[in-house]
Design an enzyme around this catalytic site. Sequence first.
Site, PDB file in Angstrom:
ATOM      1  N   LYS A  33     -13.153  -6.743  13.802  1.00 57.44           N
ATOM      2  CA  LYS A  33     -13.236  -6.943  15.042  1.00 57.44           C
ATOM      3  C   LYS A  33     -14.408  -7.476  15.743  1.00 57.44           C
ATOM      4  CE  LYS A  33     -11.153  -3.350  16.846  1.00 57.44           C
ATOM      5  NZ  LYS A  33     -10.130  -2.284  17.105  1.00 57.44           N
ATOM      6  N   ARG A  90     -15.055   1.107  20.448  1.00 57.07           N
ATOM      7  CA  ARG A  90     -14.181   1.247  18.758  1.00 57.07           C
ATOM      8  C   ARG A  90     -14.783   0.779  18.460  1.00 57.07           C
ATOM      9  NH1 ARG A  90      -9.144  -1.515  21.847  1.00 57.07           N
ATOM     10  NH2 ARG A  90      -9.492  -1.772  23.794  1.00 57.07           N
ATOM     11  N   HIS A 133       2.900   3.495  14.847  1.00 53.77           N
ATOM     12  CA  HIS A 133       1.583   4.013  13.705  1.00 53.77           C
ATOM     13  C   HIS A 133       2.655   3.766  13.170  1.00 53.77           C
ATOM     14  CE1 HIS A 133       0.158   6.873  10.991  1.00 53.77           C
ATOM     15  NE2 HIS A 133      -1.399   6.006  11.744  1.00 53.77           N
ATOM     16  N   SER A 166      -3.133  -8.984 -29.622  1.00 54.23           N
ATOM     17  CA  SER A 166      -2.232  -8.963 -29.024  1.00 54.23           C
ATOM     18  C   SER A 166      -3.153  -8.435 -28.303  1.00 54.23           C
ATOM     19  CB  SER A 166      -0.737  -8.671 -28.869  1.00 54.23           C
ATOM     20  OG  SER A 166      -0.265  -7.925 -27.242  1.00 54.23           O
ATOM     21  N   CYS A 169      -1.104  -6.648 -23.865  1.00 53.93           N
ATOM     22  CA  CYS A 169       0.855  -6.303 -23.861  1.00 53.93           C
ATOM     23  C   CYS A 169       0.675  -5.037 -23.450  1.00 53.93           C
ATOM     24  CB  CYS A 169       1.516  -6.276 -25.126  1.00 53.93           C
ATOM     25  SG  CYS A 169       0.794  -5.437 -26.270  1.00 53.93           S
TER      26      CYS A 169
END
Lengths: 907, 907
Positions: B26, B96, B457, B789, B856
């Site tokens: 902000k 804020r 909200h 793998s 995997c």
Amino acid sequence: MKKQVFSWGAGTADGNGSMKEILGGKGAGLAEMSLAGIPLPPGFTVSTEVCTIYFENGNKVPQEIEDQMEVALRTLEERTGKKLGSATDPLLLSVRSGAKFSMPGMMNTILNLGMNDVTVKVLSAKSNNPRFANDCYRRFLQMFGEVALDIHMEKFNHIFDAMKAKRKVKLDTDLNAEDLALIIEDYKKLVKKETGKEFPQDPHVQLKMSRDAVFRSWWNDKAAYYRKMEKIPDEIGTAANVQAMVFGNLGETSATGVGFTRDPATGENVFYGEFLINAQGEDVVAGIRTPSPIAELNKAMPAVYKQLREITNSLEKHYRDMQDFEFTVEDNTLYMLQTRNGKRTGPAALRLAVEMAKEGLITKQEAIMRVAPAQLDQLLHPVFDAASLKTLKMLSTGIAASPGAAVGRCYFSAEDVVAASAKSPVILVRKETTPNDIAGMDAAKGILTAIGGKSSHAAVVARGMGRPCIVGAGEIRIDEHKKLFTCAGSTVKEGDWISIDGTTGNVYLGQAKTNEADPTRGEFAEFMSWADEFRGKFGVRANADIPHDAKVARKFGAEGIGLCRTEHMFFAEDRLPHVVAMILAENVKDRKKCLQKLLTMQRSDFAGLFKAMDGFPVVIRTLDPPLHEFLPKREHLMVDVTKLPYATAKEKKDMAASYGCAVGELKKKLPDLLKRVEDLHEFNPMLGHRGCRLGITYPEITEMQARAIFEAVAQVAKKGVKVIPEVMIPLVGSVKELAHQKAIVKAIAEEVLGKAGLKDQHYMIGTMIEIPRAAITADEIATEADFFSFGTNDLTQTTMGLSRDDYTKFSKEYENLKIFAADPFGVLDQGGVGKLVEMAVKLGRSTKPDLEVGICGEHGGEPSSVEFCYRIGMDYVSCSPYRVPIARLAAAQAALVGLKGEANRTA
Amino acid sequence: MKKQVFSWGAGTADGNGSMKEILGGKGAGLAEMSLAGIPLPPGFTVSTEVCTIYFENGNKVPQEIEDQMEVALRTLEERTGKKLGSATDPLLLSVRSGAKFSMPGMMNTILNLGMNDVTVKVLSAKSNNPRFANDCYRRFLQMFGEVALDIHMEKFNHIFDAMKAKRKVKLDTDLNAEDLALIIEDYKKLVKKETGKEFPQDPHVQLKMSRDAVFRSWWNDKAAYYRKMEKIPDEIGTAANVQAMVFGNLGETSATGVGFTRDPATGENVFYGEFLINAQGEDVVAGIRTPSPIAELNKAMPAVYKQLREITNSLEKHYRDMQDFEFTVEDNTLYMLQTRNGKRTGPAALRLAVEMAKEGLITKQEAIMRVAPAQLDQLLHPVFDAASLKTLKMLSTGIAASPGAAVGRCYFSAEDVVAASAKSPVILVRKETTPNDIAGMDAAKGILTAIGGKSSHAAVVARGMGRPCIVGAGEIRIDEHKKLFTCAGSTVKEGDWISIDGTTGNVYLGQAKTNEADPTRGEFAEFMSWADEFRGKFGVRANADIPHDAKVARKFGAEGIGLCRTEHMFFAEDRLPHVVAMILAENVKDRKKCLQKLLTMQRSDFAGLFKAMDGFPVVIRTLDPPLHEFLPKREHLMVDVTKLPYATAKEKKDMAASYGCAVGELKKKLPDLLKRVEDLHEFNPMLGHRGCRLGITYPEITEMQARAIFEAVAQVAKKGVKVIPEVMIPLVGSVKELAHQKAIVKAIAEEVLGKAGLKDQHYMIGTMIEIPRAAITADEIATEADFFSFGTNDLTQTTMGLSRDDYTKFSKEYENLKIFAADPFGVLDQGGVGKLVEMAVKLGRSTKPDLEVGICGEHGGEPSSVEFCYRIGMDYVSCSPYRVPIARLAAAQAALVGLKGEANRTA
């Protein structure tokens, strides 16, 4: 072409004693003996490499090597003045195996090679002894038939026994030359029938076939089993030693014998051995005729005896070790057939080493290297309690062939022993043993035979294995078929208990009590003090949970406790109910009440350990096992809950007793208990809610244990005992876990020590490294750890993804296929787990250079693993009290062979 | 002293938009806006570092920083021409929070700071609106009381509601200035009572207390939960932004609003937002008054609307992204209060990215980086089946706040949703949501509220979470107490099923059917084609066991099958009996008979997979799970055996059915089965007799599977399909295991392919790396492996010594204590397991540079893990079909941020 055939004899040799790799132990020994001017029959060695080439080459020896052998054979013929297959003066040969490492009796031997229909007549004429000549021939036929032609022994025995029956005689020697001639004819027919071919009359063919048979015997079952047991590699192969035959069976002026320069059972410096007049070598070791003690040779052949003593004395000096030798006297001329460093029992190895060092024959360092750490085991185990022996009936006294006390149930075959040994200690009882019994001997606690002498198969192998052994206990009558023996009016059946003392030769009926060995006195203590000299600052601690074990550990030389498993205290009968109540507690408050009771008990245990270890560190591990281990098993509870509505009064009473409640309470108690057990049930407890994970979810348990530890520290330290506590957090996988538990322990320690006015009391908080992630992130973990201790039992399980308990289901196949180099739970898997351990030590010390590092898994008492720990720079190993001397010796040996690690060590 | 307070306003700023780290999102946005000449109320930012300093400094801001703030405040007073606490022209402030990452509604805000007994009168006089002034004061008292003084909201509400009751009015706005004055007095008394001190009249004190309260709100529960959910670090802290108040509630010429430059739910390029005339900002987002669509501002205040469109257009161009902005109109003057990159749903993120790239606003590369891989999830999940919807009653249409289809049972509180979501999909139904509902929203499949707009909200949070959401469904009447709602004549109770369509806003009674998303068309396909462009040669395969899954995988862009678990075929209903018979077989011959039946079935499965994957590789793993997994559970058998003698006829019938035998056979079958199950019982099945260990002890199983694979290869290849089979041996820990299994597979492959005349058919044999020892000895293993793998599921379990199933018992505590950075079974533990993986890749390639390497485990579809796999040079990842696009995008992003690995890749 590389030289592959090595001649010896007449004071010269192509090879020498250092060439065991290529000549095998026997071949190198013969070369060395020849160079040393010792009288021995000449011969040559076909190298171990040829054995490998033979198998690689489709079971065939290449022509170039055959050519080398032809040359060696001509040299041999020149040296002896005889000729193979000669119709006038035939040369007879022996062909024997001989690998780099001794494997007594495991491979094949062929004697009297060169006998055929022609030479038998020449030998008969020359010796003027047709019976001897025929006996040589029939022996050769039988050995060659069995070994080179794979004809079953029984088939030859059948022919031989049939002749004895026909002639109505009992002993082999009762058969005369003509009988033997008939047997020879039948043997040759048998060969034709079994192989489809005539028995090869050409001695050159006999020689090649015999040599190849010796090579093939490298892979027979018993040799392969022995290698597995002794950890001898399969790849090295055996040499074949071809040697001129000399005859101990040429009559009363001939003899054959074996011996040791010192007693291989006790190590005592006495000339030791046995001989037989008018016999061939295998008669001595086969145990068929009981031979005479070597001292009697002095009476029978004084000159030979004197020469033998001189030669063997010089051999011992030459080799700087106790010698195991074979000799033959052919018509009053002595030939040494073999010499090698003698196998010995653990006690003998130690005594020999100490005495030879004192004699100046070897250095102290060499003495330390002469004893295999595992051999110490035999010195550390119990001996019979004298009072207890008095209560037992003594059945017999045999020849004390391998020392030590053994108690077990009798079994009468190797197979039965192997089967029964899983359930109970077992004694193998046999008339005599053969190489086929080797698995049974290995599985038995002790061995008892009715016949045979100190050099019989049973005696030699038992000493090698360190098994107590009595041989030649002639009073016992064994019925192997009925599986019993009788002696001194008692009948001892399969499964009955006996006690045998391999040090005295006494056999007792029943179970004798045993006493612990005392390692603090005599040669043993002296030897260990030398070992400790060379071991340097590398420490040896013991795993001990209770004060008694701690005291034993100190006696065996432990320099602290490397692992105290606090949960072992939890399982004690007076504590378990409090532990169970603690687990069943429904809230923290109730749980703390139960913990309070355990606190008092643990505190006094810890105080006892600290007292026993005055001045030495004590590593105490916080609670490790999952809580369900303290509760009844889930499946049993499920069954009991199912059963309860149908149970009889008796069954209910039993149930109530086992759950520690009244019968009326069962209906509520069982489902309640089952519910909690279900809550705690885990699919893989090994990977579950245990170790520091418990301490994190139940911090009050860690708090209680820390309080018990430091209150004990305060209590004992105030009495002047020097306490060095090290608190160990188990199963840490992330530094955050350690930090969490450390904060709890530290807070309690500061509080308790502060109150006790012991602010300067030193203590450490560290962790067990027992899961791979801990090893991989050891640099992070070291930021919070004062020490690492490798829990290689669990680290092996997790690193290999292999549950120790479940591995037994398929370990047989894995052993047969040699998937792992050795049992990874016995010998640290250096190629896998060891790499992680080494990585963790490096990472840990990269963060904290003075990090104390040790091992507390069972590998801490296994010699090759101890050597590994030494090499990678650990500060100490910790093992069971009885293995402490083994670890001390293994460490000293590692230091002596100059393994690195000293630079990394911190302690 | 370092600069910690940064002013902005009047076209200047101390900081700029790149300083999010220190100014928060902000603060950086306000500085950037100010520099861009956007009209906004001036102010200053107290940096995020001060938040950290505040906590480290014992909840106190050091004096030097207070001094900096004093300077900034004086600048602010100069820029506004007003003075804090002035009795003539008082400055009012907002305070804020604002962290680096947006955390909407999670922390605290205080408005109207500067109000006190003096300034309320000045404001009243200046505005000529006593009600407005009093309302500002009472709002400030309430916010300050709650946030800075920790007084419970309910206590203020109680006073306020009591006044409404007393005045008999319904709306807040019905209370007049006098009423509010009375409320103010009661509020001040409440403060005195609760805190023991007077309400601080000094605005400078108010400011410091408010700033500190904002800092403290970093650690409130909902903020901490949100950070955990969004993986925002706890350490970064929040800034505090102090800004001059402007008033949207000064009457009908004032207004306040929020908006987005494009639709954040769909991504459509429309101006999107809401406003309220005569209101303060929190009125819009609180959902208490339903605001008007932004388009209507054009009617109410055309000049302001025009200016707003111009400003927001330029903001979007400036930031090159869709903006989420707040504005206030004070007496016809427009102020921008905030702008930031807007949160968006997955579909919106994708549409925005594609359209902005086409507009030329951003590059294709940037477009790819704009979509978080996890957001694609929302595009890949099912949509409602139109026909199915027709069969359901439509209850209501609300505001479509977050797109997607959700079906679940209704629950009316966050707690109930969390509890019920373990058992069933759940929809959270609320009048409106507050930050306290966040856990419930996370656990729900969808959210339905009765009130609130697109910026409420519920709407904002649901879009962030990617949950379908409908807000403002005003027709539904919720009774949260009775746990039901009524609508259109129906009563829907807790647990009843509803279906909500967040794309249309429709609410249906009952369970709608859903259809799979089609990823092969439209913007999605276009976007993925861009991703594939950047992904390079890094492959993405899918885990699929049956042909149907393989087809889905291809549709989602899988370039092969990375894992086919053959045992999943074994569990099929028509096969299990043969599998069980195979396990119960007493000898190899019987076992082979059963295997023969399975062979036929497996062959046709494999053929189906190969066909679906024409031209792409298919990795087939040989049997992995322990055999007991195919049999009834041991404990159930034990219970049934116990129960059988007492069972009723009905119970016996049920038992017989479940064991697939006749009632009469139970007596024999149950104990027989139990015996075999006991044989197979394991303490830690995870570490037991499974994987290649099965294939080694039962080579006939591997033989059967190899035969099924290669017969299928032959069958399909002959039809012209390009087959690329890769046979994968599981759970290898030693190269010897792999060599053993490889020999079996290879022999069968050569035989079958040879017979079929397919000698040139290419195939590979490789292994899964899933236990630490395999990773550590990967150089050895690579000598026998064509590919690796990584099975990171099991590798995580063994490396961490942590059973996934058992971890749930204590994972809550571990999560709370943040022992692990993330759930290690969801996100690859790069610091531990990842190190082993990286080591294995390096070791493997050191032996075999062209070794194919993939993953995997389930991590293969998790974005940060995919990035890891890309970076360390793997060739591909494999994941569930629905995650394939996520992996493709994650890989593309890894490529675009220039992670290494390309050099190592082999494929």
